[in-house]
Design an enzyme around this catalytic site. Structure first.
Site, mmCIF file in Angstrom:
data_model
loop_
_atom_site.group_PDB
_atom_site.id
_atom_site.type_symbol
_atom_site.label_atom_id
_atom_site.label_comp_id
_atom_site.label_asym_id
_atom_site.label_seq_id
_atom_site.Cartn_x
_atom_site.Cartn_y
_atom_site.Cartn_z
ATOM 1 N N TRP A 17 50.028 39.689 42.975
ATOM 2 C CA TRP A 17 49.860 38.243 42.813
ATOM 3 C C TRP A 17 51.166 37.488 42.553
ATOM 4 C CZ3 TRP A 17 46.806 34.818 44.548
ATOM 5 C CH2 TRP A 17 46.859 33.527 44.043
ATOM 6 N N ASP A 52 45.820 41.984 44.714
ATOM 7 C CA ASP A 52 45.138 40.883 44.019
ATOM 8 C C ASP A 52 44.369 40.033 45.033
ATOM 9 O OD1 ASP A 52 44.955 38.335 42.176
ATOM 10 O OD2 ASP A 52 45.792 39.872 40.861
ATOM 11 N N ASP A 53 44.107 38.803 44.700
ATOM 12 C CA ASP A 53 43.289 37.879 45.506
ATOM 13 C C ASP A 53 43.814 37.778 46.957
ATOM 14 O OD1 ASP A 53 41.363 36.010 46.110
ATOM 15 O OD2 ASP A 53 41.904 34.626 44.515
ATOM 16 N N ASP A 129 38.017 38.991 38.272
ATOM 17 C CA ASP A 129 38.397 37.645 37.831
ATOM 18 C C ASP A 129 37.163 36.816 37.455
ATOM 19 O OD1 ASP A 129 40.147 35.538 37.322
ATOM 20 O OD2 ASP A 129 41.241 35.782 39.204
ATOM 21 N N TRP A 164 40.483 35.581 31.158
ATOM 22 C CA TRP A 164 41.458 34.628 30.611
ATOM 23 C C TRP A 164 41.309 34.406 29.099
ATOM 24 C CZ3 TRP A 164 38.614 31.029 34.370
ATOM 25 C CH2 TRP A 164 38.824 31.425 35.684
ATOM 26 N N ARG A 182 42.067 40.487 29.858
ATOM 27 C CA ARG A 182 43.080 39.446 29.711
ATOM 28 C C ARG A 182 42.763 38.630 28.465
ATOM 29 N NH1 ARG A 182 45.344 37.229 34.392
ATOM 30 N NH2 ARG A 182 45.297 35.216 33.349
ATOM 31 N N ASP A 186 47.072 32.398 32.748
ATOM 32 C CA ASP A 186 48.050 33.037 33.641
ATOM 33 C C ASP A 186 49.493 32.849 33.176
ATOM 34 O OD1 ASP A 186 45.676 33.143 35.052
ATOM 35 O OD2 ASP A 186 46.615 32.689 36.975
HETATM 36 C C1 GAL Z 1 43.657 33.959 38.387
HETATM 37 C C2 GAL Z 1 44.140 35.199 37.672
HETATM 38 C C3 GAL Z 1 45.465 35.605 38.272
HETATM 39 C C4 GAL Z 1 45.312 35.860 39.749
HETATM 40 C C5 GAL Z 1 44.691 34.643 40.431
HETATM 41 C C6 GAL Z 1 44.337 34.930 41.888
HETATM 42 O O1 GAL Z 1 42.415 33.584 37.884
HETATM 43 O O2 GAL Z 1 44.243 34.930 36.312
HETATM 44 O O3 GAL Z 1 45.981 36.741 37.603
HETATM 45 O O4 GAL Z 1 44.490 36.987 39.933
HETATM 46 O O5 GAL Z 1 43.527 34.225 39.774
HETATM 47 O O6 GAL Z 1 43.725 33.862 42.502
#
Ligand code: GAL
Length: 389
Positions: A17, A52-53, A129, A164, A182, A186
């Protein structure tokens, strides 16, 4: 607890990410796998490689997740094989909602089907997430559903809860099968975020972890997670470009040192988030410092806590399995400062006549009857391993 459970110590690895954000491709992941091996980061302990995403196609067919055909044309199973062939473990991302944070299909209501897909693909780690529609279900319910689904499949998958800290996941993360959760918003590649800026800087997270006071929830197989590493990052990183941040320069060497020193003192999961193809020598040296990593991976698994926070001076410490302690002297201010403490004011045991002090940055050793001090540069952290003798 049995050592055969996963995450006996905090997981170490690399996550896509912070480096690539939503532009990640399978070539980036293969490059990261090769780089982890070639730069000796794998051998230093960074074993999980987490996508990641944004790896998914825009649509699911019958709720089955599919990799994006343009960015991940070989498919996830082939990519996981590539990662495994390099002696690494493979991680993937989804969300406990209808969609991921970047709007891709996610897992709420389809947990079992997706957990089975993950297991069949060879996934060893799931970052889960909190984005998308929650359909009226609360966090415990949503995270427990995936925890149960992962337990039902015939594969050990580390469960990384990315909620979060909104609903105090340290209170229930272990109970829903999580190995880490977490604790904060972020992290961004900045020392301190502006008030109206997206995310938290390194100093903001240190402050947040002090305020939260959640060390009691942290330990083997269940870790408070202050988010991933930004060592090596600045305005050019994928995340800095993608999120609404206002970052003018890369983190300095002192800031990077403080970042890693605190994450190790906290016993945090360490997920490198920089582009390994351009990793600088100084950053490589920080990330592979075995004295710091030993403090992070200490088998006692205690989270460091503040002993004294006074103006620009901070002293934090944590007890270690060998009967000693790690002691951090942190200078928040703009001038070089001498910071002093004494063994009885730290987590070190008080009953020894003398102590060996090892400077974790330089490796030099000293002896002391109890006083610990260092001249600390602005935003830098001296970290000592204190051992009774
Ligand atoms: C947030 C997350 C990040 C990353 C991001 C991807 O919610 O806290 O670490 O994964 O999404 O969209």
């Amino acid at each position: 607890m049995s050592d055969s459970l996963p995450a006996r110590t905090p997981p170490l690895g690399w996550n896509s990410w912070n480096a690539y954000s939503c532009a990640v491709t399978e070539d980036d992941i293969r490059d990261a796998a090769d780089a982890l091996v070639e730069t000796d980061l794998r051998d230093a302990g960074y074993e999980y490689l987490v996508v990641d995403d944004c790896w998914m196609a825009d649509e699911t067919a019958d709720g089955v997740l599919q990799a994006d055909p343009t960015d991940f044309p070989s498919g996830i199973e082939t990519l996981a094989d590539y990662v495994h062939d390099r002696g690494l473990k493979f991680g993937l991302y989804s969300s406990a909602g209808s969609h991921t944070c970047q709007g891709y299909p996610a897992s709420l209501g389809r947990e079992q089907r997706h957990a089975e897909q993950f297991a069949a693909w060879g996934v060893d780690y799931l970052k889960y997430d909190n984005c998308g529609e929650h359909h009226g279900r609360d966090a415990i319910d949503r995270y427990a559903a995936m925890g149960q689904a992962l337990e039902n499949v015939n594969r050990e998958i580390v469960y990384s809860i990315c909620e979060w800290g909104t609903n105090e996941p340290w209170q229930w993360g272990r109970n829903v099968g999580g190995e880490l959760w977490r604790a904060t918003d972020d992290v961004i590649a900045k020392w301190q975020a502006d008030d109206d800026e997206f995310g938290l800087g390194i100093l903001d997270i240190i402050d947040r972890m002090a305020e939260l006071d959640i060390a009691g929830f942290h330990g083997p197989h269940g870790w408070n997670d202050p988010d991933m590493l930004q060592v090596g990052n600045g305005p050019e990183s994928g995340q800095s470009q993608h999120e609404p941040t206002n970052i003018e320069r890369p983190l300095t060497e002192a800031e990077n040192r403080t970042h890693l020193a605190f994450w190790c003192l906290l016993g945090a999961p360490l997920m490198i988030g920089t582009d390994l193809r351009s990793l600088g020598e100084a950053e490589h040296e920080i990330l592979t410092n075995e004295r710091l990593l030993a403090i992070d991976q200490d088998p006692l698994g205690i989270q460091g806590t503040p002993d004294r926070r006074e103006g620009v001076e901070e002293v934090w410490s944590k007890r270690l399995a060998d009967g000693g302690a790690a002691v951090a002297l942190f200078n928040r201010g703009p001038e070089r400062t001498d910071i002093h403490t004494h063994v009885p004011n730290t987590a070190a045991p008080v009953d020894a006549a003398s102590y060996r002090l090892r400077d974790c940055w330089s490796g030099s050793e000293f002896e002391t009857s109890g006083e610990i001090w260092a001249g600390v540069e602005p935003r830098d952290t001296a970290l000592f391993r204190v051992t009774p003798q």
